[in-house]
Design a protein around this motif. Sequence first.
Motif, PDB file in Angstrom:
ATOM      1  N   THR A 196       0.839  -1.197   0.000  1.00 55.45           N
ATOM      2  CA  THR A 196       0.000   0.000   0.000  1.00 55.45           C
ATOM      3  C   THR A 196       0.879   1.255   0.000  1.00 55.45           C
ATOM      4  O   THR A 196       1.790   1.373   0.822  1.00 55.45           O
ATOM      5  N   LEU A 197       0.590   2.170  -0.920  1.00 53.25           N
ATOM      6  CA  LEU A 197       1.269   3.474  -0.956  1.00 53.25           C
ATOM      7  C   LEU A 197       0.647   4.356   0.123  1.00 53.25           C
ATOM      8  O   LEU A 197      -0.538   4.672   0.060  1.00 53.25           O
ATOM      9  N   VAL A 198       1.428   4.716   1.134  1.00 47.19           N
ATOM     10  CA  VAL A 198       0.853   5.401   2.298  1.00 47.19           C
ATOM     11  C   VAL A 198       1.311   6.852   2.444  1.00 47.19           C
ATOM     12  O   VAL A 198       0.907   7.534   3.396  1.00 47.19           O
ATOM     13  N   GLY A 199       2.136   7.356   1.511  1.00 51.91           N
ATOM     14  CA  GLY A 199       2.542   8.743   1.617  1.00 51.91           C
ATOM     15  C   GLY A 199       3.643   9.031   0.622  1.00 51.91           C
ATOM     16  O   GLY A 199       4.040   8.160  -0.152  1.00 51.91           O
ATOM     17  N   GLY A 200       4.108  10.272   0.643  1.00 54.62           N
ATOM     18  CA  GLY A 200       5.159  10.634  -0.288  1.00 54.62           C
ATOM     19  C   GLY A 200       5.365  12.125  -0.348  1.00 54.62           C
ATOM     20  O   GLY A 200       5.027  12.856   0.586  1.00 54.62           O
ATOM     21  N   ASP A 201       5.885  12.558  -1.491  1.00 51.19           N
ATOM     22  CA  ASP A 201       6.235  13.954  -1.669  1.00 51.19           C
ATOM     23  C   ASP A 201       6.264  14.240  -3.165  1.00 51.19           C
ATOM     24  O   ASP A 201       6.568  13.348  -3.960  1.00 51.19           O
ATOM     25  N   VAL A 202       5.885  15.449  -3.553  1.00 52.72           N
ATOM     26  CA  VAL A 202       5.931  15.853  -4.951  1.00 52.72           C
ATOM     27  C   VAL A 202       6.644  17.184  -5.053  1.00 52.72           C
ATOM     28  O   VAL A 202       6.309  18.121  -4.324  1.00 52.72           O
ATOM     29  N   THR A 203       7.655  17.251  -5.924  1.00 50.10           N
ATOM     30  CA  THR A 203       8.351  18.513  -6.151  1.00 50.10           C
ATOM     31  C   THR A 203       8.571  18.684  -7.641  1.00 50.10           C
ATOM     32  O   THR A 203       8.460  17.724  -8.408  1.00 50.10           O
ATOM     33  N   ARG A 204       8.883  19.913  -8.061  1.00 50.98           N
ATOM     34  CA  ARG A 204       9.186  20.149  -9.469  1.00 50.98           C
ATOM     35  C   ARG A 204      10.699  20.092  -9.659  1.00 50.98           C
ATOM     36  O   ARG A 204      11.462  20.652  -8.872  1.00 50.98           O
TER      37      ARG A 204
END
Length: 321
Positions: A120-128
């Motif tokens: 299960t994917l439970v979190g993360g981060d997105v940046t440019r």
Amino acid sequence: MLSEFELIARYFADPAQSTGAVGSGVVLGPGDDCAVLAPSPGSQLAVSVDTSLVEVHFPAAAPAVAIGHRALAVALSDLAAMGARARWCVMAISLPEADDAWLAGFAEGFHALCRVCGVTLVGGDVTRGPLSITVTVHGEFPAGQALTRGGGKAGDVLVVTGALGGGRGGLEAWYAGARELDDPLLAAYLLPQPRLAAGEALRQLAHSAIDISDGLLVDLEHLCSAAGLGAELDVAGLPLSAGLVARLGEAGAHEAALCGGDDYELLVSLPAARLETARQRLAALDVPLTAIGRLRRAPGIAGVDAGLLRNGWRHFPEGAT
Ligand code: ADP
Ligand code: MG
């Protein structure tokens, strides 16, 4: 263009996209500052992280679905090598633009492998920024049962799952213009299957294990030095990926199997008396298991032509890690 929050909500924030949350041990999934997870009672956690960088670990023009699959697969392969059951992952992605079609493909590849592996994917981060994906995986096994690199004993049989050389063969196929993911070599390179079920099945039979990410010889070297042992290999008996000899020739195929990276098969040592049981367990999972040599007291790796070793390094210099 999607905002960061729309993008997360649409593609990454619903744990049901990866496994369906039932029984997944997710107390709190994406949306808060941390995920909250409930490991099984009596288990220990195995944690590992891998970064996949565009043009270093995969071509920029690779299908988005393959980039998503592969970024997760290479991280899960480390759990397989420890005999862990995969449970959860977090994923940080840096990307140059929020292209909807690309993200849909990427998320499809990532979530589909999550479902296959029970993660299960439970979190993360997105940046440019330049395309780069970092995946941290969490697995578990009964306390004290980690399958490590260092447990090998002299006389152990060395076995590998699946077939070797497909990572290198697929890379060559890509640069020769192959683009169809049903090409077995290209699939081996772009869509590697982490050997989680095999790792779990072998956990109580094996003395030591490692996943083959840098090439058989390099990873065998790690297994040997962790145990303070040497090895002898039966190079003629290496299981070669389908289509490898046709693409690279006999000698090239063996070099790819020995020195090419990105195969993500398991290299395991176990007592000879357990070989048949191991074969049967893996046959039930539809995973081939091939004996390729033995661990021995004498240092070094015997059975590999010294010239091939040297040439191997020239033809297949170690890539960036
Ligand atoms: P923070 O600023 O507190 O670190 P973010 O705004 O980065 O939180 O993320 C908001 C929520 O969305 C968090 O729960 C985070 O785990 C989740 N999230 C962000 N990026 C991803 C991703 N790539 N995959 C899964 N969940 C993500
Ligand atoms: Mg926060």
